[in-house]
Design a protein around this motif. Structure first.
Motif, PDB file in Angstrom:
ATOM      1  N   MET A 213      42.104  15.616  24.908  1.00  0.00           N
ATOM      2  CA  MET A 213      40.425  14.804  24.122  1.00  0.00           C
ATOM      3  C   MET A 213      39.281  14.625  24.953  1.00  0.00           C
ATOM      4  O   MET A 213      39.486  14.954  25.895  1.00  0.00           O
ATOM      5  CB  MET A 213      40.636  13.032  23.343  1.00  0.00           C
ATOM      6  N   TYR A 214      38.127  15.486  24.816  1.00  0.00           N
ATOM      7  CA  TYR A 214      37.300  15.913  25.608  1.00  0.00           C
ATOM      8  C   TYR A 214      36.025  14.988  25.296  1.00  0.00           C
ATOM      9  O   TYR A 214      35.919  15.353  23.910  1.00  0.00           O
ATOM     10  CB  TYR A 214      36.731  17.397  25.406  1.00  0.00           C
ATOM     11  N   VAL A 215      35.676  14.137  26.421  1.00  0.00           N
ATOM     12  CA  VAL A 215      34.371  13.361  26.123  1.00  0.00           C
ATOM     13  C   VAL A 215      33.041  13.665  27.043  1.00  0.00           C
ATOM     14  O   VAL A 215      33.551  13.552  28.016  1.00  0.00           O
ATOM     15  CB  VAL A 215      35.380  11.966  26.251  1.00  0.00           C
ATOM     16  N   TYR A 216      32.787  14.185  25.887  1.00  0.00           N
ATOM     17  CA  TYR A 216      30.800  14.670  26.900  1.00  0.00           C
ATOM     18  C   TYR A 216      30.295  13.549  26.434  1.00  0.00           C
ATOM     19  O   TYR A 216      29.812  13.222  25.485  1.00  0.00           O
ATOM     20  CB  TYR A 216      30.421  15.454  26.051  1.00  0.00           C
ATOM     21  N   THR A 217      29.591  12.165  27.168  1.00  0.00           N
ATOM     22  CA  THR A 217      28.891  11.277  27.121  1.00  0.00           C
ATOM     23  C   THR A 217      27.512  11.079  27.574  1.00  0.00           C
ATOM     24  O   THR A 217      27.573  12.284  29.034  1.00  0.00           O
ATOM     25  CB  THR A 217      29.770  10.178  27.731  1.00  0.00           C
ATOM     26  N   GLY A 218      26.549  10.634  27.601  1.00  0.00           N
ATOM     27  CA  GLY A 218      25.343  10.770  28.013  1.00  0.00           C
ATOM     28  C   GLY A 218      24.748  11.290  27.393  1.00  0.00           C
ATOM     29  O   GLY A 218      23.497  11.952  27.860  1.00  0.00           O
ATOM     30  N   LEU A 219      24.496  11.966  26.418  1.00  0.00           N
ATOM     31  CA  LEU A 219      23.590  13.118  25.669  1.00  0.00           C
ATOM     32  C   LEU A 219      22.292  12.358  25.145  1.00  0.00           C
ATOM     33  O   LEU A 219      22.571  10.813  24.853  1.00  0.00           O
ATOM     34  CB  LEU A 219      24.730  13.761  24.612  1.00  0.00           C
ATOM     35  N   SER A 220      21.006  13.134  25.578  1.00  0.00           N
ATOM     36  CA  SER A 220      19.937  12.657  24.540  1.00  0.00           C
ATOM     37  C   SER A 220      20.826  13.166  22.832  1.00  0.00           C
ATOM     38  O   SER A 220      19.205  12.857  22.534  1.00  0.00           O
ATOM     39  CB  SER A 220      18.477  12.898  25.034  1.00  0.00           C
ATOM     40  N   GLU A 221      20.855  14.711  22.642  1.00  0.00           N
ATOM     41  CA  GLU A 221      20.620  14.562  21.504  1.00  0.00           C
ATOM     42  C   GLU A 221      21.959  15.606  20.946  1.00  0.00           C
ATOM     43  O   GLU A 221      22.765  15.477  21.660  1.00  0.00           O
ATOM     44  CB  GLU A 221      19.205  15.831  20.961  1.00  0.00           C
ATOM     45  N   THR A 222      22.806  15.543  20.226  1.00  0.00           N
ATOM     46  CA  THR A 222      23.859  15.825  19.380  1.00  0.00           C
ATOM     47  C   THR A 222      23.774  16.751  18.477  1.00  0.00           C
ATOM     48  O   THR A 222      22.735  16.927  17.741  1.00  0.00           O
ATOM     49  CB  THR A 222      24.810  15.194  18.923  1.00  0.00           C
ATOM     50  N   SER A 223      24.565  18.180  17.907  1.00  0.00           N
ATOM     51  CA  SER A 223      23.740  19.277  17.153  1.00  0.00           C
ATOM     52  C   SER A 223      25.447  19.714  17.058  1.00  0.00           C
ATOM     53  O   SER A 223      25.106  20.652  16.117  1.00  0.00           O
ATOM     54  CB  SER A 223      23.581  20.317  18.467  1.00  0.00           C
ATOM     55  N   VAL A 224      26.065  19.117  16.622  1.00  0.00           N
ATOM     56  CA  VAL A 224      27.563  18.815  15.875  1.00  0.00           C
ATOM     57  C   VAL A 224      27.468  17.512  14.615  1.00  0.00           C
ATOM     58  O   VAL A 224      26.915  16.620  16.017  1.00  0.00           O
ATOM     59  CB  VAL A 224      28.858  18.470  17.243  1.00  0.00           C
ATOM     60  N   SER A 225      28.678  17.612  14.162  1.00  0.00           N
ATOM     61  CA  SER A 225      28.937  16.490  13.193  1.00  0.00           C
ATOM     62  C   SER A 225      30.654  16.127  13.602  1.00  0.00           C
ATOM     63  O   SER A 225      31.089  16.812  13.754  1.00  0.00           O
ATOM     64  CB  SER A 225      28.225  16.262  12.524  1.00  0.00           C
ATOM     65  N   LYS A 226      30.524  14.632  12.940  1.00  0.00           N
ATOM     66  CA  LYS A 226      31.890  14.970  13.025  1.00  0.00           C
ATOM     67  C   LYS A 226      32.999  15.695  11.321  1.00  0.00           C
ATOM     68  O   LYS A 226      32.366  15.809  10.949  1.00  0.00           O
ATOM     69  CB  LYS A 226      31.857  13.111  12.074  1.00  0.00           C
ATOM     70  N   GLY A 227      33.968  16.335  12.137  1.00  0.00           N
ATOM     71  CA  GLY A 227      34.185  17.343  11.318  1.00  0.00           C
ATOM     72  C   GLY A 227      34.608  18.650  11.626  1.00  0.00           C
ATOM     73  O   GLY A 227      35.100  19.213  11.302  1.00  0.00           O
ATOM     74  N   ASP A 228      33.583  19.253  12.347  1.00  0.00           N
ATOM     75  CA  ASP A 228      33.068  20.383  13.141  1.00  0.00           C
ATOM     76  C   ASP A 228      33.822  21.053  13.262  1.00  0.00           C
ATOM     77  O   ASP A 228      34.523  20.369  14.408  1.00  0.00           O
ATOM     78  CB  ASP A 228      31.631  20.369  13.464  1.00  0.00           C
ATOM     79  N   TYR A 229      34.295  21.997  13.216  1.00  0.00           N
ATOM     80  CA  TYR A 229      34.928  23.161  14.641  1.00  0.00           C
ATOM     81  C   TYR A 229      34.087  23.809  15.497  1.00  0.00           C
ATOM     82  O   TYR A 229      33.259  24.524  15.169  1.00  0.00           O
ATOM     83  CB  TYR A 229      36.083  24.093  14.018  1.00  0.00           C
ATOM     84  N   VAL A 230      34.755  23.245  16.690  1.00  0.00           N
ATOM     85  CA  VAL A 230      33.640  23.468  17.681  1.00  0.00           C
ATOM     86  C   VAL A 230      34.465  24.814  18.730  1.00  0.00           C
ATOM     87  O   VAL A 230      35.145  24.229  18.585  1.00  0.00           O
ATOM     88  CB  VAL A 230      33.372  23.452  18.138  1.00  0.00           C
ATOM     89  N   SER A 231      34.113  26.401  19.234  1.00  0.00           N
ATOM     90  CA  SER A 231      34.573  26.821  19.546  1.00  0.00           C
ATOM     91  C   SER A 231      33.580  26.904  21.528  1.00  0.00           C
ATOM     92  O   SER A 231      33.440  26.614  21.493  1.00  0.00           O
ATOM     93  CB  SER A 231      34.347  28.920  19.490  1.00  0.00           C
ATOM     94  N   THR A 232      34.813  27.420  22.087  1.00  0.00           N
ATOM     95  CA  THR A 232      34.212  27.475  23.873  1.00  0.00           C
ATOM     96  C   THR A 232      32.663  27.856  23.754  1.00  0.00           C
ATOM     97  O   THR A 232      32.649  29.185  23.272  1.00  0.00           O
ATOM     98  CB  THR A 232      35.508  28.231  24.164  1.00  0.00           C
ATOM     99  N   GLY A 233      32.553  27.436  24.221  1.00  0.00           N
ATOM    100  CA  GLY A 233      31.136  27.696  24.614  1.00  0.00           C
ATOM    101  C   GLY A 233      30.029  27.325  23.751  1.00  0.00           C
ATOM    102  O   GLY A 233      28.253  27.541  24.318  1.00  0.00           O
ATOM    103  N   LYS A 234      30.355  26.185  22.775  1.00  0.00           N
ATOM    104  CA  LYS A 234      29.805  26.463  21.562  1.00  0.00           C
ATOM    105  C   LYS A 234      28.367  25.140  22.366  1.00  0.00           C
ATOM    106  O   LYS A 234      28.918  23.692  22.520  1.00  0.00           O
ATOM    107  CB  LYS A 234      30.422  25.501  20.402  1.00  0.00           C
ATOM    108  N   GLN A 235      27.302  24.920  22.322  1.00  0.00           N
ATOM    109  CA  GLN A 235      26.539  23.875  22.129  1.00  0.00           C
ATOM    110  C   GLN A 235      26.878  21.920  21.842  1.00  0.00           C
ATOM    111  O   GLN A 235      26.995  22.537  20.395  1.00  0.00           O
ATOM    112  CB  GLN A 235      25.200  24.261  22.287  1.00  0.00           C
ATOM    113  N   LEU A 236      26.724  21.035  21.928  1.00  0.00           N
ATOM    114  CA  LEU A 236      27.387  19.808  21.403  1.00  0.00           C
ATOM    115  C   LEU A 236      25.977  19.534  21.785  1.00  0.00           C
ATOM    116  O   LEU A 236      25.866  18.168  20.513  1.00  0.00           O
ATOM    117  CB  LEU A 236      28.390  19.126  22.360  1.00  0.00           C
TER     118      LEU A 236
END
Length: 269
Positions: A213-236
């Motif tokens: 489980m990779y946890v990215y915290t402290g973002l001002s904006e998110t560009s993904v939603s729950k259920g999305d599949y993201v590849s390496t390098g995808k902007q979150l």
């Protein structure tokens, strides 16, 4: 999903005390009711009412005063307009339809009406405004800075960061970043949570196929939603400004079987 609930529960425990709870102030030499109220961004009247004293009272060195709190909202209201659907409103506020219905005590069979008032998670702007209007109470940074630095040449959520290890209540790495820099996934996986989380700004949880489980915290904006599949390098999302340091940075954590591991040793790519 159970793992996500566990991780969110852990984060909630870490920041379970209100960010703006009542605090104690010890009167120093030369301080007055006015100077103390100015320091905390409140009125003399509010300070006196909280401590059951009069404005003419003379303060004594060492006297303890309670500074009143102002709560930061968890939710705000949204007024339904023509063309709105539960799905559209939920997606706009980074939540699922089920979460929106539960928050408002509605059923899946419910229908929306123009002008209907819905509860939705408070936006970053709303929270920021509440903070501006709250006492400027100094809050202890829960992170323990070990002084250990990491390898900045590895693949990280931001480019060429200064990597500083933190431990204790929060175990992971603190990554420096440029203002409004994109935060990208370092490992492919499914977004298990995306949205505002108290004390952490906006966060994104990505679970890899191998269970990390990779946890990215402290973002001002998110560009993904729950259920999305993201590849390496995808902007979150976009990096935010840390509330304790005032700098553009994020805290990055990785969990395996519910326990934090060294993010530098987590699978990448």
């Amino acid at each position: 999903m159970n793992r996500v609930i566990i991780f969110l529960t852990v984060l909630l425990v870490l920041f379970s005390s209100p960010l703006f709870s009542d605090t104690q102030h010890v009167v120093a030499k030369g301080e007055t009711l006015y100077s103390i109220s100015r320091k905390y961004g409140i009125t003399v009247n509010e300070l006196c009412n909280k401590n059951n004293i009069t404005q003419s009272q003379v303060l004594k060195v060492g006297q303890k005063l309670t500074i009143p709190s102002r709560e930061v909202p968890d939710t705000e209201t949204y007024i339904v307009v023509k063309g709105d659907t539960f799905y559209g409103v939920a997606r706009r506020h980074n939540m699922t339809v089920e979460e929106l219905l539960e928050l408002n005590g509605l059923k899946s069979s419910s229908t929306l009406k123009i002008g209907q008032v819905l509860k939705v998670p408070a936006s970053t702007t709303t929270i920021a405004n509440a903070m501006v209007n709250s006492p400027s109470i100094e809050i202890a940074d829960p992170r323990n800075y070990t002084g250990k630095k990491g390898d900045s040449s590895l693949l990280w959520p931001v480019k060429n960061p200064e990597v500083l290890y933190v431990s204790g209540k929060i175990s992971g790495v603190q990554l420096s970043a440029k203002k409004n820099e994109a935060v990208c996934a370092i490992q492919a996986g499914t977004v298990m949570f995306s949205g505002l989380y108290r004390g952490f700004g906006k966060v994104v949880f990505v679970q890899s196929q191998s269970g990390f489980m990779y946890v990215y915290t402290g973002l001002s904006e998110t560009s993904v939603s729950k259920g999305d599949y993201v590849s390496t390098g995808k902007q979150l999302g976009v990096v935010g400004v840390d509330s304790f340091t005032g700098k553009s940075q994020l805290i990055f954590m990785v969990f395996q079987d519910g326990k934090p591991i060294d993010p530098a040793k987590a699978p990448r790519g």
